[in-house]
Design a protein around this motif. Structure first.
Motif, mmCIF file in Angstrom:
data_model
loop_
_atom_site.group_PDB
_atom_site.id
_atom_site.type_symbol
_atom_site.label_atom_id
_atom_site.label_comp_id
_atom_site.label_asym_id
_atom_site.label_seq_id
_atom_site.Cartn_x
_atom_site.Cartn_y
_atom_site.Cartn_z
ATOM 1 N N HIS A 215 42.292 -18.857 -9.037
ATOM 2 C CA HIS A 215 42.631 -17.928 -7.958
ATOM 3 C C HIS A 215 42.639 -18.692 -6.644
ATOM 4 C CE1 HIS A 215 41.056 -15.481 -11.186
ATOM 5 N NE2 HIS A 215 41.642 -14.418 -10.657
ATOM 6 N N HIS A 216 43.433 -18.211 -5.710
ATOM 7 C CA HIS A 216 43.538 -18.870 -4.406
ATOM 8 C C HIS A 216 43.575 -17.803 -3.330
ATOM 9 C CE1 HIS A 216 44.896 -22.258 -6.927
ATOM 10 N NE2 HIS A 216 45.684 -21.373 -7.512
ATOM 11 N N SER A 279 37.542 -20.075 -9.525
ATOM 12 C CA SER A 279 37.576 -19.595 -10.908
ATOM 13 C C SER A 279 37.285 -18.090 -10.945
ATOM 14 C CB SER A 279 36.524 -20.343 -11.740
ATOM 15 O OG SER A 279 35.230 -20.031 -11.247
ATOM 16 N N SER A 280 37.493 -17.503 -12.129
ATOM 17 C CA SER A 280 37.174 -16.076 -12.301
ATOM 18 C C SER A 280 35.693 -15.838 -12.038
ATOM 19 C CB SER A 280 37.515 -15.622 -13.726
ATOM 20 O OG SER A 280 38.887 -15.775 -13.940
ATOM 21 N N LYS A 281 34.895 -16.838 -12.386
ATOM 22 C CA LYS A 281 33.450 -16.733 -12.154
ATOM 23 C C LYS A 281 33.176 -16.708 -10.645
ATOM 24 C CE LYS A 281 29.168 -19.013 -13.564
ATOM 25 N NZ LYS A 281 28.627 -20.227 -14.210
ATOM 26 N N ASP A 282 33.904 -17.560 -9.915
ATOM 27 C CA ASP A 282 33.733 -17.579 -8.454
ATOM 28 C C ASP A 282 34.076 -16.218 -7.851
ATOM 29 O OD1 ASP A 282 32.967 -20.243 -8.305
ATOM 30 O OD2 ASP A 282 35.034 -20.963 -8.186
ATOM 31 N N LEU A 383 45.689 -12.702 -1.998
ATOM 32 C CA LEU A 383 45.131 -13.308 -3.210
ATOM 33 C C LEU A 383 46.274 -13.766 -4.098
ATOM 34 C CD1 LEU A 383 42.553 -13.874 -4.901
ATOM 35 C CD2 LEU A 383 42.896 -11.647 -5.973
ATOM 36 N N LEU A 384 46.219 -15.034 -4.515
ATOM 37 C CA LEU A 384 47.259 -15.584 -5.386
ATOM 38 C C LEU A 384 46.616 -16.057 -6.676
ATOM 39 C CD1 LEU A 384 49.013 -17.705 -2.625
ATOM 40 C CD2 LEU A 384 49.762 -15.498 -3.476
ATOM 41 N N ARG A 385 47.418 -16.038 -7.769
ATOM 42 C CA ARG A 385 46.897 -16.450 -9.072
ATOM 43 C C ARG A 385 47.857 -17.437 -9.712
ATOM 44 N NH1 ARG A 385 46.987 -12.546 -12.775
ATOM 45 N NH2 ARG A 385 45.229 -13.290 -13.987
ATOM 46 N N GLY A 386 47.278 -18.398 -10.428
ATOM 47 C CA GLY A 386 48.117 -19.377 -11.127
ATOM 48 C C GLY A 386 47.794 -20.784 -10.670
ATOM 49 N N ASP A 387 48.338 -21.764 -11.406
ATOM 50 C CA ASP A 387 48.078 -23.145 -10.983
ATOM 51 C C ASP A 387 48.925 -23.462 -9.754
ATOM 52 O OD1 ASP A 387 50.663 -23.954 -11.788
ATOM 53 O OD2 ASP A 387 49.979 -24.027 -13.868
ATOM 54 N N ASP A 413 37.756 -25.765 -12.476
ATOM 55 C CA ASP A 413 37.353 -25.620 -13.875
ATOM 56 C C ASP A 413 37.936 -26.717 -14.751
ATOM 57 O OD1 ASP A 413 35.950 -23.476 -13.223
ATOM 58 O OD2 ASP A 413 37.125 -21.967 -14.284
ATOM 59 N N VAL A 414 39.149 -27.118 -14.470
ATOM 60 C CA VAL A 414 39.799 -28.121 -15.310
ATOM 61 C C VAL A 414 40.219 -29.293 -14.429
ATOM 62 C CG1 VAL A 414 41.735 -28.599 -16.832
ATOM 63 C CG2 VAL A 414 40.673 -26.348 -16.848
ATOM 64 N N ILE A 415 39.825 -30.502 -14.852
ATOM 65 C CA ILE A 415 40.308 -31.702 -14.167
ATOM 66 C C ILE A 415 41.295 -32.372 -15.112
ATOM 67 C CG2 ILE A 415 39.661 -33.860 -13.072
ATOM 68 C CD1 ILE A 415 36.763 -32.729 -13.037
ATOM 69 N N MET A 416 42.562 -32.347 -14.756
ATOM 70 C CA MET A 416 43.575 -32.933 -15.624
ATOM 71 C C MET A 416 43.649 -34.440 -15.404
ATOM 72 S SD MET A 416 44.735 -30.507 -17.415
ATOM 73 C CE MET A 416 46.197 -31.205 -18.163
ATOM 74 N N PRO A 417 44.037 -35.158 -16.435
ATOM 75 C CA PRO A 417 44.215 -36.616 -16.258
ATOM 76 C C PRO A 417 45.235 -36.860 -15.146
ATOM 77 C CG PRO A 417 44.383 -36.002 -18.559
ATOM 78 C CD PRO A 417 44.327 -34.740 -17.793
#
Length: 2048
Positions: A215-216, A279-282, A383-387, A413-417
């Protein structure tokens, strides 16, 4: 020229077309059309609503749409080329439209408005879809919104659930039944979710997403509206977690000028930030947006002296906060930017600046100040959602505004290579500094630099916040006068990774002076390196740095001077020997605190991890380093995942032998770490690494070796932790193995292929070995096997990269086959095993037909085992569902046949068995799953499969068992409703599969079980199934919308017809075995024929003929068929099945068949009988379900009940309907009828001990007990209905039974009950009902009423008009006929309803009771109107020429007698007329009856006075004598003489000689009786009344003189001669004295009623409401018809001197308009409807009347009933007053009579208020033959009135009130009295609907007119006057009398009221001592027998004389004479000795 269209095929109507041209097609806007041809601007085609109607329409009315055309030509089909969801929305909205309007009609307003909102939303969403401007993601989102709303609306409107996949409607033909079932389930869940929350953040419709959606927050600063600062400001925005008390994001910096605008002009409208990666948790944390406002300027804002103007400091100003949780909901719904205003609060104490935001959120208001204005920071949020990539794509405008990306302080939450980050966040926490000898504290500013190892200050490595460029130095806030400042300011240090090592931070501390110079004096510094010596970075913690002293002159050029010093305590511990001679000395009392947080993908703070990554530096520690990897935190590992994996594989390559196992374990550890839910989202990182970064080409060998070693050791190892971990990591281990092999193969061109294959083979041997071990004894081994099975299906895809499908399938089969096949290995292992199989089936491997051929047998084997054991059913069903789904999707392949064959063999039988078990337990979900599996299998089966299946059964028993099972399952499936009602798609498909299967199986049934091997059970099961199938609610297409019906018929056809054909064909195949199903299948087949489908009916109805035929052959009759058909028909029709068309078709088809049979007569009789039963049942059902009235329902039930009894003799049905009828009567409070109804059942029972089964609500009991209970109940109902006479025989019957059983307790009880009933009969008031004849004409009436006539017993107080209104309201479509003539055929056969209603008179059967002398009148009253079967009504007419002088000569009476089918009362309030007889009564016979009745009345009255010894008021006798004598003198009897004693008449009617003689004798008798009366009168007359007596004597002489010529011997007769001495003695003797019932003649009769009518009258001109009184009728407006026109003229002749306007002549005026002359016979009586009898304006009458057009209709006159009491008479008018004066009345009497009069008329009183019991007065002889009546006895049921204050009368005098005397003697008619209803235990008797005031009819205690019978006659001047009677102004004068005794009104509290005074009462007053105490009349309470006080009346309650009387005198001589039958209940007379009566009579004769 019309040409076929090519492109224009489909369009939408955009403007309605009315089809106003030839061949025009009517089109409504919004309709869709299919275009066939075109011609010059016109199209020809069809509307999709009505595809069969072709027509033309204008082309410009159509908006064309693209469409796909298939099967071009005449039968082409067109499908619009648009998104299917758009089509669905269109169709759905059209369907909702009509339902939506219905919601409003049904008052479901809430849903109405909700639905309107949803429909508008759908229209808008549809418009968006059609626009074509949306991105794919937007389209998907719009579709999601559309489906949510469609499903919501369908759910709330009760429409069908639509199964969907990816928002598209699925085609049930394209998917398996299992998948369809799952889609229904998911659609249902989605509907429920959308109902509870229309838009949640969860993905819908089974969307699965492995990656979490970040979320952003987009924040934009619009303005800062404080203008009080006047300096530049920095506003820092950040996200703060209040619960944890820490900042979670970087800061966004907005720099503003002193006007509140951006300091940089380019930033206008661009001060915005995007807080990313929440994150959703945040989002669930207690987050706040915090804004810190820092001003840039002077030290003190308001003091210009403090510091020079050129020096600017960063000074704290204020803070604002906004709770994210508070605004989240609105932001989620709004989807756009939303504005918020943030108040900026200032800090009260700068030392608490670092906590200001916490103080604001905690509302610690003492620590901050609120702003004076309400303005502040205006921000907008979204509020925006998505990568981030998606956000950039979907919101380009945001990024065009130069948005500042503001990151989380930690990692997302995710650290991409490839996601590289290297940020160090530093927070200045606090400092503690010395005062330094100053008086005030310092103003401290901290300056920070980042320096490289060489002392160079690094450029742009400090960021105050996003949104502003980085800088090289940082200046902190300055807190005023604070030596212990707390800053709490976080800054970011984006130091390049290559400069990180060796760099350090330097903090310089300066005091900012506020003096004139304003210098900043350096007084100390601190420093800290960024990286430790071991290579780890500064740890995330608070660090206390040492402060070193220095001054402005100190130089930092040589940074080595201080870098050698310890920077902090830990550093100091590392180098203790520091020389003290250094330049910089540590200030031990000062300290400085900072905290750091590292967010880096390249730098770590973990020593072990760093050691691993730098393993080459410590080659001897590798073993230890690899071992310590397990202790590194997961966050660090996933952060450096790629580096760690690279390192591990390099170590493996370096020394495989030495490090192989440790590297394997480390790899397993990392793989399993990613299985943790916390790190699950890093799996894509691992996948990306393996695909793109992994380079270990040799690793596969070691990985296979280690894996195999672990598996081989699993049998021996006690601890298997590592083994289990390895099993869990199997998926990624195989990914590494396969990728490694691919890399190796690529590098070596495929070398060592065989070795690799064999190693994999060996690995699988090891896997099988592990699975085959017996794990029951070892729990650890069990877990190992479970771990292996869980991971096993994940390796298939990897293997498929290296092996063929068949090879992999063989591996898998071997592995699955190695598992123990028994189910006893333990439940948990069973589950794991099945889950593994399920995942195998769901894998890509199983989708290949080559692999399925290999794997399917082993999978089916395991499932079969579990189903046999009924274990793990849900998992098994899931596996089966997947298999069927795959088989269906690949059903075009030839291999599928073989697979289905396999499944049929393995599963079909066990599936059926499982379903039977599940259905017996009613497990809905499991049942649904397995039903869908079974249906999937059956649907896949084709002819070959069925053939193989049926051939596979070894014996017929096996086949029979299978057929029974499958039929049973199908039946249960339809009964249980496994699928919800709104799953129409599923239900239709199910039905289709069932009917197809049944068609396949029926041939096997016929072939194997028909001839010698006939099996009833299988056939019965088959028939039951077929019947259930056809009756399924989901197949009843008639009740669904036409669009839905068309859809179903197009797809499946009408499956009921298919099954009906199948059923009929199988029935025909039965042959002689049909007899086994008679009568068992009659009910079910009947149910099928009642289905409203004509074809089904046509197929099935002939089966009944077949059944009749077979039973006829076997038994010689078809009684069973008959009985069963009738039984079942009743229950089914009452359930709502069947209709009129069915009845006709049933009759038609069966009669046609029966006609050809030898037994045709009985057959036709039976069919006719059943058809007639159906007619009645349909009527009954329609009555019951409709809003019908009780009468209709009761009539209908009686009709049906009688049919069951009389025509088809069905006792049980008959009894059922008896109880239904009884319940209806009870509901309507018809208790008597309820009792009679129940009596029917009682009469069927005997007093026997035979046991009876439980039936209806009766328990199992003996017949005696049931009959006793019934009797008691019936007696109770008779009691409630006041029909005690009917209850008494039952009491006796019960008493007899109790006596025979010696049950004395019950006997005593029943005898007491019987006794109480006798008391009730004598004491309680009962009303006599009216009776009405009703004809129902026309075909629109229900069958049981059609063209029949009935007599109805009216309700209490119900008169003709009220009854007519009730009937018309019951039949609102009916028209009331206005004549009594019998209707012609045109009316009988028309499609309408006509009602013909008029009142009739009962003719009692119990004449002997009525003629007995001593029978109390209350008893007689009952017999007059009960047990009556015959009724009569009379119609007067003229026969022959009319004599204008005397119309009596030609006026005849047409008398109709109606005989009913049953007596009233009975089981109904009305019965049908069975027979009607018509007789004509001659004028002479009528005259005889009139005179005879008057004689009887006179004798009774005289007799009562003669036997009273009390000297008292004889006014009644005076009035009666005056009336008769005056009438005779003034031409009354003379009319009869003229008419019938005329020689011409005698000559013309020689046959009437005897009757003429009889009339003469009666006239002679009248003279004698009058003589006796005058003698009695002389004896008792009051001295003041002597003049009246003298006048009576004179007139009597004149009367005798007028009769002298006719009877020469008259004067010789003694005036007191008794009736027995005349030739008519016997006749006279047959009449009893006047019945006391006459006292109860009610006021409901019109005040101007006809005189002298009787129950045996030959005619009556009175209405049913005025039949007790006079006999002359005046019809206004010349509407008499047959009555002579000069009726009025002859009335004048009959009453020659109507001189007094208010005198009461017994005339009933039938119009309130002016009178017209008429010459109707004065002795006639007319029957006219009550609404026609009106002698006062409607406003003065107490009830409504019909309009004038009815009132004046001549025909209505004929509807009047014959009166019941006596022949009518015009011979006895009331005494006429001369010149408006009283005839010779003494003043005292006048005072007595007139003075007490009072206002009595109130035209506004309702009928009920006027309803009071009444009796006739006895002034004139017109009141008919009546007994004198005593007052209400004290022990009787009283009419109570409230106590009234005393008004005294003269001692010994009693007041009579003659209302008609007392009115203004002008032109206006007298006011008519009315009454209010008094409180009474008796039911009040209401006014007639037709009586004007109901007051002057003799029922009033005020005797009106010339002392007449209470009948007011209005002379000519009365007619045509105003419609309002003038108000009465006189009041009642009080009269002197005895003083009131107050005690008298204590008991009873309400005084008994009596409403009229009869002759008996007058005579009673004479008697000195009464034999029995009686209650006084209404307004009088006797104080003393000798001296009763008079009670003054209340207004509207006329006074009565207070009289006490003895029992009425009965004349023995008249005991046998027939009595008049009165309509009203009456009071019983007292009894007296016959001898006393005889002596009194003789005494009277002697005196005369």
């Amino acid at each position: 020229m019309w040409t076929p269209t090519d492109e224009e095929k489909y369009g939408v109507v955009i403007c309605s077309f009315r089809g106003s041209v030839p061949q025009g097609l009517v089109l409504e806007i919004g309709e869709t059309v299919q275009i066939l041809e075109k011609c010059e601007g016109w199209y020809r085609g069809v509307s999709t609503k009505k595809p069969n109607v072709k027509g033309i329409f204008p082309a410009n009315y159509i908006h064309l749409k693209k469409a796909i055309v298939s099967n071009r030509g005449q039968y082409e089909t067109v499908v619009p080329l648009e998104d299917s969801i758009v089509t669905e929305v269109t169709a759905t909205l059209q369907e909702w439209a009509s339902l939506w309007k219905q919601l409003y009609v049904k008052h479901r307003v809430d849903l109405f408005y909700k639905l309107r909102h949803v429909m508008n939303e759908l229209i808008d969403l549809r418009r968006q879809l059609l626009s074509g401007h949306l991105t794919q993601d937007q389209v998907r989102e719009v579709k999601r919104h559309i489906t949510v709303r469609l499903d919501w609306g369908n759910e709330h409107l009760g429409l069908d659930l639509v199964p969907r996949k990816d928002f598209e409607v699925v085609d049930s033909d394209q998917i398996s039944v299992s998948d369809l079932y799952k889609m229904h389930l998911s659609s249902r869940q989605s509907v429920q979710q959308s109902t509870s929350q229309v838009d949640t953040m969860r993905p819908r419709h089974g969307e699965t997403c492995r990656m979490p959606v970040p979320h952003h927050f987009f924040l934009s600063l619009k303005s800062f509206t404080y203008n009080t600062i006047g300096e530049d400001t920095d506003v820092f925005f950040s996200l703060y977690d209040m619960r944890e008390g820490k900042q979670i994001s970087e800061r966004f910096l907005a720099r503003l000028n002193k006007n509140g605008g951006p300091r940089n002009p380019e930033k206008i409208e661009r001060l915005c930030a995007l807080f990313t990666d929440l994150s959703s948790k945040d989002m669930k944390r207690d987050l706040y947006i915090v804004a810190h406002v820092i001003r840039i300027g002077r030290m003190l804002l308001n003091d210009s002296k403090k510091g020079p103007a050129h020096l600017h400091y960063r000074r704290p100003y204020g803070c604002a906060v906004l709770s994210v949780l508070d605004v989240l909901q609105s932001l989620t719904e709004f989807k756009e930017e939303k504005d918020f205003v943030l108040k900026v609060y200032t800090c009260n104490n700068e030392s608490e600046w670092s906590q200001i935001h916490e103080n604001i959120t905690r509302k610690s208001s003492a620590k901050y100040s609120a702003p004076s204005a309400s303005h502040g920071l205006i921000i907008s949020l979204q509020l925006l959602r998505g990568d981030m990539d998606q956000i950039r794509r979907e919101n380009p405008m945001i990024f065009n505004r130069g948005v500042a990306i503001t990151r989380k302080l930690g990692f997302p939450d995710v650290i991409m290579p490839g996601d590289i980050r290297n940020d160090l966040y530093l927070t200045l926490e606090k400092g503690d500094f010395e005062r330094g000898g100053k008086s005030v504290q310092k103003n401290i500013e901290v300056t920070m630099y980042v320096l490289y190892a060489d002392g160079e200050i690094l450029k742009d490595c400090i960021s105050l916040g996003s949104g502003e460029p980085d800088r090289s130095s940082y200046h902190s806030l300055v807190l005023y006068h604070s030596n212990s400042p707390r800053w709490g300011e976080t800054i970011k240090l984006p130091v390049p990774i290559d400069r990180f090592r060796g760099s350090h931070l330097r903090f310089e501390f300066r005091h900012c002076s506020t003096k004139d110079k304003g210098e900043k004096k350096l007084f100390g510094f601190a420093f800290s390196p960024l990286m430790r010596d071991d290579g780890t970075t500064l740890s995330d913690d608070i660090h206390e740095l040492y402060v070193y002293k220095c001054d402005e002159n100190s130089t930092f050029n040589n940074h080595a001077l201080y870098l050698g010093l310890p920077c902090c305590k830990e550093d100091y511990n590392g180098c203790p020997n520091i020389p003290s001679s250094l330049i910089f000395q540590r200030s031990t009392k000062e300290s400085f605190f900072i905290s750091t947080q590292l967010s880096s993908t390249k730098l770590t703070q973990n020593v072990d991890l760093l050691a691993l990554l730098k393993w080459k530096a410590f080659p001897d520690r590798i073993m230890d380093i690899l071992g310590r990897l397990r202790h590194v935190s997961g966050e660090e590992i996933v952060k450096f995942l790629q580096d760690i994996l690279d390192t591990l594989f390099v170590i493996l390559d370096d020394n495989t032998e030495k490090y192989g196992l440790l590297v394997f374990q480390s790899l397993v550890f990392i793989i399993n770490l990613l299985r943790d839910i916390k790190y699950f989202h890093f799996r894509p990182v691992m996948d990306t690494y393996i695909q793109k970064h992994f380079a270990g080409a040799l690793a596969y060998k070691e990985l296979i070796r280690c894996l195999k070693w672990y598996m081989d050791c699993s049998a021996e190892l006690i601890r298997q932790d590592h083994t289990q971990e390895a099993m869990r990591a199997l998926e990624y281990l195989f990914k590494f193995i396969v990728q490694s092999r691919i890399l190796y193969s690529r590098a070596t061109c495929g070398m060592e292929e065989e070795q690799f294959r064999s190693s994999i083979q060996e690995l699988f041997h090891s896997i099988r070995f592990v699975l085959s071990l017996d794990s029951r004894s070892s729990e650890t081994l069990l877990f190992t096997q479970a771990a292996l099975l869980n991971s096993f299906p994940t390796i298939f895809d990897e293997l498929l990269q290296m092996f063929t499908v068949q090879e992999v399938a063989e591996f898998v089969r071997g592995t699955l086959g190695s598992m123990p096949s028994t189910v006893h290995i333990g439940q948990s292992m069973d589950v794991v095993k099945l889950q593994s199989i399920a995942r195998t089936v769901d894998s890509r491997l199983f989708s290949f037909s080559e692999s399925r051929r290999i794997l399917l047998p082993v999978v089916l084997h395991h499932i079969h085992l579990h189903l046999r054991q009924q274990k793990e059913l849900l998992i098994c069903s899931g596996i089966l569902g997947s298999i069927f789904s795959i088989v269906k999707s690949s059903s075009l392949e030839a291999d599928v046949m073989e697979e289905v064959e396999m499944m049929v063999e393995s599963l079909l039988d066990v599936l059926l068995q499982t379903l039977l078990t599940i259905m017996s337990k009613s497990h809905a979900q499991e049942a649904g799953e397995y039903v869908s599996c079974l249906l999937s299998l059956l649907r896949q089966m084709c002819d070959t499969h069925y053939q193989h299946l049926l051939d596979s059964f070894q014996s017929k028993d096996e086949l029979k068992e299978f057929l029974l099972k499958i039929f049973c399952v199908f039946r249960s499936l339809m009964k249980m409703s496994v699928f919800p009602r709104d799953w129409t798609v599923m239900r239709q498909l199910t039905s289709n599969i069932i009917v197809t299967t049944v068609q396949y199986l029926s041939s096997a049934l016929h072939k194997n079980f028909t001839e010698t091997d006939f099996d009833f059970k299988v056939w019965n099961s088959y028939f039951s199934l077929a019947v259930l199938f056809i009756n399924q609610p989901s197949l009843q297409l008639e009740i669904i919308t036409s669009a839905k019906r068309k859809k179903i018929l197009d797809k499946y056809g009408d499956m009921r017809v298919m099954m009906a054909y199948e059923l009929f064909s199988m029935w025909q195949n039965l042959g002689e075995h049909k007899i086994h199903f008679i009568p068992g299948m009659i009910g079910p087949f009947l149910g099928v024929t009642l289905v409203p489908q004509p074809e089904v009916r046509n197929i099935m109805i002939p089966i009944f003929h077949d059944m009749m035929d077979w039973e006829q052959r076997k038994n010689g009759n078809f009684k069973q068929v008959e009985a069963e058909l009738i039984d079942k028909l009743d229950s089914m029709v009452s359930e709502g099945k069947g209709d009129e068309s069915y009845r006709e078709l049933f009759s038609l088809l069966l009669l046609e068949k029966v006609e050809q049979e030898t037994w045709r007569e009985t057959g036709i009789s039976f069919v006719t009988s059943v058809t007639r039963l159906m007619e009645r049942l349909l009527d009954y059902r329609d009555c019951m379900k409709g809003e019908e009235t009780e009468n209709k329902k009761i009539g209908c039930t009686v009709n049906l009940m009688n049919f069951y009894k009389s025509e088809i003799n069905k006792e049980e049905m008959y009894i059922r309907y008896i109880h239904k009828l009884c319940d209806m009567h009870l509901q309507a409070e018809n208790y008597t009828e309820a009792a009679f109804t129940l009596l029917l059942y009682c009469e069927l029972l005997q007093w026997e001990e035979r046991p009876l089964r439980e039936f209806l609500h009766y328990p199992s009991q003996t017949e005696w007990q049931r009959k006793e209970g019934l009797c008691r109940k019936i007696i109770h109902y008779f009691h409630k209905g006041k029909s005690w006479e009917f209850g008494i025989p039952l009491c006796r019957e019960l008493a007899c039974q109790y006596e025979s059983l010696y049950d004395y307790q019950s006997l005593s009880w029943i005898r007491k009950m019987e006794a109480s009933y006798y008391d009730n009969i004598m004491e309680q008031q009962r009303l006599e009902p009216e009776f009405f004849r009703v004809g129902f004409y026309g075909r629109k009436f229900p069958f049981f009423l059609r063209n029949k006539e009935y007599v109805c017993r009216g309700h209490d107080y119900e008169r003709l008009e009220a009854f007519q209104q009730r009937m018309l309201s019951e039949f609102p479509q009916a028209v009331a006929m206005q004549h009594p003539n019998h209707p012609d055929d045109a009316i009988l056969q028309c499609d309408a309803q006509y009602l013909q209603i008029y009142a009739v008179t009962p003719i009692p059967d119990y004449v002997d009771v009525l003629q007995m002398d001593r029978v109390p009148d209350r008893v007689k009253s009952f017999y007059r109107v009960n047990n009556v079967r015959k009724f009569r009504y009379d119609r007067p007419f003229h026969k022959g020429p009319k004599d204008k002088e005397n119309e009596f000569k030609s006026l005849w009476i047409e008398r109709t007698t109606l005989t009913l089918t049953h007596s009233l009362p009975g089981i109904s309030r009305w019965f049908e007329v069975e027979r009607r007889e018509l007789v004509e009564v001659s004028p002479l016979e009528n005259a005889i009856q009139v005179v005879e009745n008057k004689n009887q009345e006179l004798r009774a009255l005289i007799g009562q006075y003669q036997h009273k010894q009390v000297h008292g008021n004889i006014n009644l006798l005076s009035m009666c004598l005056n009336g008769v004598i005056d009438a005779a003198v003034n031409g009354g009897i003379a009319r009869y003489q003229e008419a019938f004693f005329d020689k011409d008449y005698i000559t013309k009617h020689p046959g009437d000689a005897e009757k003429i003689t009889q009339l003469k004798e009666l006239m002679q008798e009248q003279v004698h009786v009058l003589g006796v009366g005058l003698a009695v009168h002389e004896k008792f007359v009051h001295p003041e009344m002597r003049p009246l007596h003298k006048k009576l004597i004179d007139q009597f002489q004149m009367m005798r003189a007028s009769l002298y010529h006719e009877f020469p011997g008259l004067d010789k007769l003694s005036p007191a001669c008794s009736g027995s001495s005349t030739p008519r003695g016997n006749v006279l003797a047959s009449h009893s004295p006047v019945s006391p019932e006459s006292i109860k003649m009610t006021h409901r009769h019109s005040p101007m009623t006809l005189m002298g009518t009787g129950r045996h009258s030959s005619s009556s001109l009175s209405s049913h409401a005025s039949s007790d009184m006079g006999n002359v009728v005046l019809l206004g407006d010349g509407s008499v018809g047959e009555a002579p026109e000069d009726l009025y003229h002859h009335m004048q002749l009959a009453y020659p001197s109507p001189r007094y306007q208010g005198s009461v002549t017994n005339v009933s005026v039938l119009s309130s308009s002016q009178a017209s002359p008429s010459s109707s016979s004065l002795s006639s009586t007319h029957s006219a409807p009550s609404q026609m009898i009106t002698s006062a304006p409607s406003s003065a009458r107490g009830s409504p009347s019909l309009p004038d057009k009815y009132r004046h209709a001549r025909e209505m006159m004929l509807l009047l009933p014959a009166h019941r009491d006596r022949p009518s008479s015009a011979m006895y008018p009331a005494a006429i007053l001369e010149n408006g004066q009283l005839p010779n009345f003494q003043p005292a009497l006048f005072q007595q009579v007139v003075g007490a009069c009072k206002p009595c008329s109130d035209p506004n009183l309702s009928v009920a208020e006027k309803a009071v019991p009444a009796a006739p007065s006895s002034w004139s002889l017109d009141s008919g033959a009546r007994e004198a009546q005593p007052f209400l006895s004290a022990h009787m049921g009283r009419i109570m009135a409230p106590p009234v204050p005393p008004r005294s009368l003269l001692h010994g005098h009693y007041s009579l009130h003659f209302d008609a005397f007392h009115h203004p003697l002008g032109d206006t008619p007298p006011a008519l009295p009315a009454r209010t209803l008094r409180k009474s235990p008796l039911h009040p008797i209401p006014a007639s609907p037709t009586s004007p005031q109901s007051g002057l009819d003799g029922s009033n205690s005020t005797l009106s007119g010339s002392a007449s019978s209470g009948v007011s006659s209005l002379s000519e001047s009365n007619f045509g006057h105003s419609s309002e009677a003038p108000p009465r102004t006189d009041t009642m004068d009080s009269m002197p009398g005895q003083v009131w005794n107050a005690d008298e009104d204590l008991e009873p509290p309400y005084l008994p009221v009596h409403y009229s005074l009869s002759e008996s009462a007058v005579l009673d007053a004479i008697k000195a001592q009464p034999c029995r105490s009686h209650s006084a009349p209404g307004c009088v309470i006797p104080q003393d027998p000798m001296d009763p006080p008079a009670l003054p009346p209340k207004p509207y309650h006329p006074r009565l004389p207070a009289l006490e009387h003895d029992e009425g005198v009965l004349l023995r001589e008249e005991a046998d004479r027939p009595r008049g039958l009165h309509r009203k209940a009456s009071l019983p007379p007292g009894s007296i000795k016959e001898e006393q009566a005889r002596m009194a009579w003789e005494h009277g004769r002697g005196e005369q």
